[in-house]
Write an enzyme that holds these catalytic residues in place. Structure first.
Site, mmCIF file in Angstrom:
data_model
loop_
_atom_site.group_PDB
_atom_site.id
_atom_site.type_symbol
_atom_site.label_atom_id
_atom_site.label_comp_id
_atom_site.label_asym_id
_atom_site.label_seq_id
_atom_site.Cartn_x
_atom_site.Cartn_y
_atom_site.Cartn_z
ATOM 1 N N LYS A 282 0.810 -1.225 0.000
ATOM 2 C CA LYS A 282 0.000 0.000 0.000
ATOM 3 C C LYS A 282 0.846 1.279 0.000
ATOM 4 C CE LYS A 282 -4.237 -1.712 2.126
ATOM 5 N NZ LYS A 282 -5.256 -1.488 3.151
ATOM 6 N N ASP B 182 -9.944 3.328 2.409
ATOM 7 C CA ASP B 182 -10.061 2.641 3.709
ATOM 8 C C ASP B 182 -10.724 3.526 4.772
ATOM 9 O OD1 ASP B 182 -8.929 0.183 2.986
ATOM 10 O OD2 ASP B 182 -6.896 0.893 3.343
#
Ligand code: ATR
Length: 282
Positions: free
Chosen positions: A71, A108
């Site tokens: 990520k 997220d």
């Protein structure tokens, strides 16, 4: 005919539920030209992450999710980042534009907030305590502060990591009280929302919890665990014992996926169906 491909880059990837969730959503909306595939990118002997990311463009993919452990390391290979992704310092969604540009998003944090909304929980003017200082912590912290959380504490085993996260947050939110501390030594902090983003409680760590046994919750508190397998970690069981509202991470998984789905397809994601198909997996 399949012409719109998306997938998930990570390692290992075989246990990811995202392919099932997204392909079910495509089916539900009769988006027959779309498919979602696992894109395993090994970490050794050397990672070919750059080639994999550039391959999205070469192969005509519409985008991809990015998961552990890439990520953060994916960022140098992207053409631009959204404000959220830049401030969080992590990307979980790549969109390939019609011009072939790779844009990094982070869904997220907003996925977490949307899950709270579904539970009729607002964060404006609330206090929050986050356990852990990794990628999930940064995304959730940024989203909480963006939505008006008034006091945030981040506790981590490695305190210096929590300090770094707090310093970065203070650049964007200089009017809010943001503090860091050592996990377990300062778990007595009282907060409206308590969120576990550490891996304590996950699978083989299931007997453990990131919280002192002797520290109670109250019924007005919301206790959230980003872990969804097991469904009820020891941390959430502890919260339930005190009648606090206990929520696991399944909703966050669905909502972050729904936001990625909407970025790629332009269609509203069928959230209930996505949740249902995941429930059949547990
Ligand atoms: P993610 O991207 O899912 O947030 P991560 O970046 O690897 O994952 O972060 C994992 C978090 O869990 C970190 O805060 C880590 O603490 P350290 O920074 O001290 O490593 C925390 N964590 C993992 N295992 C832990 C354990 N056994 N005890 C306490 N904290 C733990």
């Amino acid at each position: 005919m399949i012409k719109n491909m998306v997938g998930i880059i990570g390692w290992p990837i075989s246990h990811s539920l995202s392919p099932i969730m997204h392909n079910h959503a495509f089916l539900k909306l009769s988006l027959d030209s779309w498919t979602y595939v696992p894109l395993p990118v090994a970490t050794s002997p050397e990672t070919r992450l750059k080639e994999a990311v550039f391959g999205l463009r070469a192969l005509g993919f519409k985008g991809a999710n990015v998961t552990v452990p890439y990520k953060e390391s994916v960022i140098p290979y992207l053409d631009s980042l959204t404000k959220e992704a830049k401030n969080i310092g992590a990307v979980n969604t790549i969109a390939v534009t019609d011009e072939g540009k790779l844009v990094g998003h982070n869904t997220d944090g907003d996925g977490f907030i949307n899950d709270l909304s579904e539970h009729q929980i607002t964060v404006a003017d609330k206090s929050a305590l986050i356990l852990g200082a990794g990628g999930a912590s940064r995304a959730i912290a940024y989203a909480l502060l963006s939505h008006g959380c008034r006091h945030l504490t981040i506790l981590n085993r490695t305190k210096t990591k929590a300090d770094d996260v707090v310093l970065k947050l203070q650049e964007n939110f200089n009017k809010v009280m943001i503090e860091s501390g050592q996990l377990h030594k300062e778990s007595l902090v009282n907060a409206d929302l308590v969120i576990n983003t550490t891996s304590i409680g996950l699978n083989e760590n299931a007997p453990d919890m990131p919280w002192d046994e002797g520290v109670a919750f109250s019924k007005n508190q919301v206790v959230y665990d980003v872990i969804y397998n097991p469904k009820l970690t020891r941390f959430l069981q502890h919260a339930q014992k005190y009648k606090a509202k206990a929520i696991n991470g399944l909703g966050m998984l669905v909502h972050q996926g729904a936001l990625s789905f909407e970025i790629w397809t332009g269609h509203k994601a069928p959230i209930e169906s996505m949740k249902q198909i995941l429930r059949t997996r547990f």
